[in-house]
Write a protein that holds these residues in place. Structure first.
Motif, PDB file in Angstrom:
ATOM      1  N   ARG A 242       1.867  -3.174  -9.087  1.00 15.36           N
ATOM      2  CA  ARG A 242       1.548  -1.799  -9.427  1.00 15.36           C
ATOM      3  C   ARG A 242       1.244  -1.019  -8.158  1.00 15.36           C
ATOM      4  NH1 ARG A 242      -2.927   1.537 -11.161  1.00 15.36           N
ATOM      5  NH2 ARG A 242      -4.449  -0.120 -10.898  1.00 15.36           N
TER       6      ARG A 242
ATOM      7  N   ASP B 115       0.815  -1.217   0.000  1.00 17.82           N
ATOM      8  CA  ASP B 115       0.000   0.000   0.000  1.00 17.82           C
ATOM      9  C   ASP B 115       0.852   1.271   0.000  1.00 17.82           C
ATOM     10  OD1 ASP B 115       0.898  -0.308   2.590  1.00 17.82           O
ATOM     11  OD2 ASP B 115      -0.998   0.237   3.528  1.00 17.82           O
TER      12      ASP B 115
ATOM     13  N   LYS C 241      -0.853   1.555  -6.482  1.00 14.36           N
ATOM     14  CA  LYS C 241      -2.202   2.017  -6.809  1.00 14.36           C
ATOM     15  C   LYS C 241      -2.455   3.464  -6.385  1.00 14.36           C
ATOM     16  CE  LYS C 241      -4.089  -2.649  -6.608  1.00 14.36           C
ATOM     17  NZ  LYS C 241      -2.811  -3.280  -6.672  1.00 14.36           N
TER      18      LYS C 241
END
Length: 156
Positions: free
Chosen positions: A127, A95, A129
């Motif tokens: 990826r 995250d 985010k």
């Protein structure tokens, strides 16, 4: 004999000068930090990358942790896709967020990573985010001028 010694010193000076010029050219081109360390690639999508360039720094807490390796355009989401190559000795949670920042007021742009709290780490091919696009100075100036013009019209 004295002439040969002088030629030798001039030749050495020319070689040292040429080496210094190559070093400065690599520093200016942001290529002097080429390493053979292991890296892993992650991607991030941004609405606007401003003046971000390939080989730009990727920093976390001010420490260089990687480089931008590729910038492309996704014609489905109409966003810029930035590929980051991060040194394997630095692990970031899944995250983690990425921002495009500027060094100084008008300096070069780089990507800043802010670690999250997830227990799992980013891996090759993942990826990021949560992203924040570049702040474009021209947009800020035009918004400021527009708001001042609107304030002036309200006073009349």
């Amino acid at each position: 004999m004295q002439r040969k010694a002088l030629d030798l010193w001039v030749g050495m000076f020319v070689l040292i000068s040429a080496a210094a010029m190559v070093f400065l050219a690599l520093r200016a081109g942001n290529l002097s930090s080429l390493t053979l360390d292991q890296t892993y690639a992650v991607t991030a999508k941004f609405d606007n990358i401003g003046g971000l360039k390939s080989r730009a720094a990727v920093r976390s807490a001010g420490v260089l942790v990687g480089r931008v390796t590729d910038i492309s355009f996704d014609d489905k989401s109409f966003q810029a896709v930035v590929t980051l190559s991060i040194d394997t000795k630095y692990r970031f949670p899944k995250d983690t967020s990425a921002k495009i920042l500027t060094a100084g007021l008008l300096g070069e742009q780089y990507i800043g990573l802010e670690a999250g709290g997830d227990m799992n780490n980013l891996a090759a091919g993942d990826r990021i985010k949560m992203t924040q696009s570049a702040v474009v100075l021209e947009s800020l100036i035009s918004q400021f001028l527009y708001s001042k013009a609107a304030d002036g019209k309200e006073d009349n």
